[in-house]
Every structure is written in structure tokens, then in C-alpha cells.
Design a protein around this motif. Structure first.
Motif, PDB file in Angstrom:
ATOM      1  N   HIS A 229       0.806  -1.220   0.000  1.00  0.00           N
ATOM      2  CA  HIS A 229       0.000   0.000   0.000  1.00  0.00           C
ATOM      3  C   HIS A 229       0.840   1.271   0.000  1.00  0.00           C
ATOM      4  O   HIS A 229       0.284   2.369   0.082  1.00  0.00           O
ATOM      5  CB  HIS A 229      -0.925   0.000   1.218  1.00  0.00           C
ATOM      6  N   ALA A 230       2.164   1.129  -0.076  1.00  0.00           N
ATOM      7  CA  ALA A 230       3.076   2.287  -0.053  1.00  0.00           C
ATOM      8  C   ALA A 230       2.809   3.167   1.160  1.00  0.00           C
ATOM      9  O   ALA A 230       2.830   4.398   1.076  1.00  0.00           O
ATOM     10  CB  ALA A 230       2.956   3.102  -1.343  1.00  0.00           C
ATOM     11  N   ALA A 231       2.561   2.525   2.308  1.00  0.00           N
ATOM     12  CA  ALA A 231       2.243   3.273   3.529  1.00  0.00           C
ATOM     13  C   ALA A 231       3.506   3.849   4.154  1.00  0.00           C
ATOM     14  O   ALA A 231       4.533   3.176   4.238  1.00  0.00           O
ATOM     15  CB  ALA A 231       1.527   2.364   4.527  1.00  0.00           C
ATOM     16  N   ARG A 232       3.418   5.089   4.608  1.00  0.00           N
ATOM     17  CA  ARG A 232       4.513   5.703   5.341  1.00  0.00           C
ATOM     18  C   ARG A 232       4.537   5.190   6.781  1.00  0.00           C
ATOM     19  O   ARG A 232       3.532   4.688   7.292  1.00  0.00           O
ATOM     20  CB  ARG A 232       4.364   7.225   5.357  1.00  0.00           C
ATOM     21  N   GLY A 233       5.677   5.381   7.439  1.00  0.00           N
ATOM     22  CA  GLY A 233       5.813   4.910   8.816  1.00  0.00           C
ATOM     23  C   GLY A 233       4.782   5.509   9.753  1.00  0.00           C
ATOM     24  O   GLY A 233       4.181   4.796  10.579  1.00  0.00           O
ATOM     25  N   GLU A 234       4.538   6.823   9.629  1.00  0.00           N
ATOM     26  CA  GLU A 234       3.570   7.462  10.519  1.00  0.00           C
ATOM     27  C   GLU A 234       2.153   6.962  10.273  1.00  0.00           C
ATOM     28  O   GLU A 234       1.344   6.855  11.201  1.00  0.00           O
ATOM     29  CB  GLU A 234       3.628   8.984  10.393  1.00  0.00           C
TER      30      GLU A 234
END
Length: 372
Positions: A229-234
Motif C-alpha cells: 500500500h506504499a504506507a509511510r511509517g507514521e
């Protein structure tokens, strides 16, 4: 014992603890204080040993014991043991330099405040691989040149570059202050976030490293969210249980609803099973919880993911970039498509699309890299 429990009740009422948390704190106090002689104290190390693996709340219990002057704070001794053990693994004269630096961070001085152990772990994790490389052609810290520093950070990008350079700046600041070096090789090198370099697909070696490193369910879930999902860490840390819809096979990340997919679903089920086993009564609605957050409502800290992945050489930013770049290659480098499915800014989407278009237009016979 009675005094400690009364204080715990009053503290819990002030902070709106749940009935379950009240019960767990009382249970922990009973385990620690029963049999303790009058005037006796319990060390922080003993507290951790007796409560380890019990799911009883260490932080709340330690706070109560400290307020009643029943806690013997001996963590400095434990920290020194860690410093001695880890620096002994370093080569040659570098060991003494890094040991002195870590002790300085731990204790501070008249002009420098002591640092938390998490900071020591982070700084040492950034510096150690660089020091080991330097030892192949240098004997001690005072031989390091500005070019050595530049070579050490040349391939780093984003937060990894910033964190590593900040750690090195701290090390050489100590070395200059303690007269271990004559000149500071970082002088003139600005600590600031370096613009991301050219994005390229992850190599097979990088993928194998991620697969072998991310073994814990929480680490595998973070990798899956970044890779699918190309999710960022935050966004991963902020993910709530309410964002998961297993019935519709959907997940909402950063306000963007997406199909969940088999890889994400499997990683989520594995982690949620461990979550229920370890903290069956937690009221925290975040998907990722830790021992520090299970009795509250806040998300895990950024260091939680760093400890799981970054300190072992796995970058979520790198995995996320590989996912976006792979989508750009697979869909004809359409920036509008990237913006829609990954919620990217227009500038970022154009950057990925432009690079993908360049590789897609390369003459046959040149390998542009591996798309994922």
C-alpha cells in the motif's frame, strides 16, 4: 503494601484507569512487595525481571514505587554494562573512542544533559557499521578525514542520512571536546535532510535481506503495508482497528481506502493473533501496540518501527518507493494514477512517472531494473 495499593487507587482515579488496569497494577505490586522487609526497596532491574513475560504494567508499577521511595534506580549500571559489552565488539582503538562517547551521552556534563538509552541505542546503531568500515583502512578516530565522512553517508537518503550524520556529529563533538582528535572532519558538513536520490527498483539482494530480517509479526505487517500500500511509517503507526474491514477486504490508510489483498490480510491476521495473545484486554484501538502503549490510547513510537526494522538495515521508505515505482512501470507511468491510489502529491507522482518513463523508453537490451 497497603500504602502502595491506596496510592495506586488514587492515581488510577486521577488518570481514569480501567478496572482491568487497576487489577493488573495491584497484581504487580503484590508480586513485587509481598515478603519485602520493612524499609526494603526493590531495584528497577529486579522489577523488570519479576514482571517480564507476565503482561503486568511495568511503567505504571515503577511510577508508583518511585513515588513511594520504594524503587532503587539501578538502570545506570545496566546501561554501563550494555556500553561495555557493545563497544568491546568494535575494532582496535575505535572501541575506546566510542565507549567514551556513549558514557558521555549517558552521564552528560556541566553543559550537556544526559541522554535516554533509546538515544544511545539509535546513535550506536547508526555509527557502528561506519566505524567497522573505517577500521579497514584507519587505526583510530583522529585519522578520519572529511572525505571518509562523505564516503560513509554518500548512499544514504532522507531520515537515514539525517540520523546518521547527527550521530557522527555527536561522536566527533565529543572527540574534539575530550581532545581525542585535532580537527573535526564534520566541520562544514551541514546536517539537514538530503533530497531523495534517484529511485530505482529494489535489488534481489535487498529483497532477500528484508525477507530474512522481518520475521516478527509486527515487522512483517509494517513491511507488508509499505510493500503493498506504499504506507509511510507514521500512517502505519496511526492505523486503527476501525480502519480494517475484513468482510469487504478493505483497509483505510491515511484516509485512503484500498483493497486489502492476500499479503496484507495474512500479515494482519498473524499480528492480530499475537496482539490478542499478549494483550487480550487492551483498550488501545491502534493496530500496532507495544508494552508501553497497551495500557493507554497512543500509537507506538517511531522508535518501535526503527527497533524492529531500521536498526537492522531495513528501510520502510525504500520499500515504499519500490512499490510506487513498480506501479509506475506497470501502468505506463501515469502520474494521475499514482496520485489516486497512493495519495501522492503532484510533484512526487510526476517524479516517479518521469523516471519510469525514462526506463520504459530505454533501448531493448538494456536492463532498466526489476519492477515489483
Amino acid at each position: 503494601m497497603g500504602t502502595a495499593r491506596k496510592y495506586a487507587i488514587r492515581l488510577g482515579e486521577e488518570r481514569s484507569w480501567t478496572v482491568y488496569l487497576h487489577r493488573q497494577v495491584h497484581k504487580a505490586l503484590g508480586r513485587l512487595l509481598n515478603g519485602l522487609p520493612d524499609g526494603g526497596r526493590i531495584s528497577h532491574t529486579a522489577l523488570r525481571q519479576q514482571l517480564a513475560g507476565t503482561n503486568l504494567p511495568m511503567r505504571h508499577t515503577a511510577e508508583i514505587l518511585a513515588a513511594l521511595d520504594l524503587l532503587d534506580e539501578d538502570r545506570a549500571t545496566t546501561a554501563r554494562e550494555w556500553i561495555e559489552r557493545r563497544t568491546a565488539e568494535l575494532p582496535g582503538s575505535f572501541a575506546a573512542d566510542v565507549r567514551g562517547w556513549l558514557l558521555w551521552l549517558l552521564d552528560g556534563d556541566a553543559r550537556t544533559r544526559p541522554r535516554a538509552m533509546g538515544t544511545l541505542h539509535s546513535y550506536f546503531g547508526s555509527v557502528r557499521p561506519i566505524v567497522e568500515r573505517w577500521s579497514e583502512h584507519r587505526i583510530q578516530l583522529r585519522e578520519i578525514t572529511p572525505q571518509d565522512v562523505t564516503d560513509a553517508v554518500v548512499d544514504l537518503r532522507g531520515s537515514q542520512y539525517t540520523a546518521t550524520l547527527a550521530s557522527l556529529r555527536s561522536l566527533f563533538r565529543y572527540a574534539k571536546k575530550s581532545r581525542r582528535i585535532f580537527t573535526n572532519p564534520l566541520r562544514g558538513i551541514r546536517v539537514g535532510r538530503r533530497p531523495p536520490g534517484p529511485v530505482m527498483p529494489m535489488s534481489d539482494e535487498e529483497i532477500r535481506h528484508v525477507q530474512t530480517t522481518a520475521q516478527a509479526p509486527a515487522a512483517r505487517l509494517a513491511v507488508a503495508l509499505a510493500a503493498v500500500h506504499a504506507a509511510r511509517g507514521e500512517a502505519i503507526r496511526a492505523l486503527l482497528l476501525d480502519d480494517l474491514d475484513f468482510r469487504q477486504d478493505r483497509i483505510t490508510i491515511g484516509g485512503n481506502s484500498q483493497p486489502m489483498g492476500s499479503l496484507t490480510r495474512a500479515a494482519l491476521r498473524s499480528w492480530l493473533t499475537e496482539r490478542r495473545t499478549r494483550w487480550p484486554h487492551t483498550l488501545n484501538r491502534h493496530v500496532l501496540v507495544s508494552r508501553q502503549t497497551t495500557n493507554g490510547t497512543s500509537p507506538v513510537s517511531a522508535y518501535f518501527l526503527k527497533r524492529q526494522l531500521t536498526l537492522h538495515g531495513v528501510s520502510l521508505d525504500r520499500i515504499r518507493a519500490d512499490r510506487v515505482f513498480g506501479e509506475a512501470l506497470a501502468t505506463g507511468a501515469d502520474p494521475l494514477h499514482l496520485t489516486a491510489i497512493f495519495d501522492l502529491s503532484e510533484t512526487t507522482a510526476v517524479k516517479y512517472a518521469t523516471l519510469a518513463r525514462q526506463l520504459l523508453n530505454e533501448p531493448t537490451g538494456q536492463e532498466p531494473g526489476r519492477a515489483t
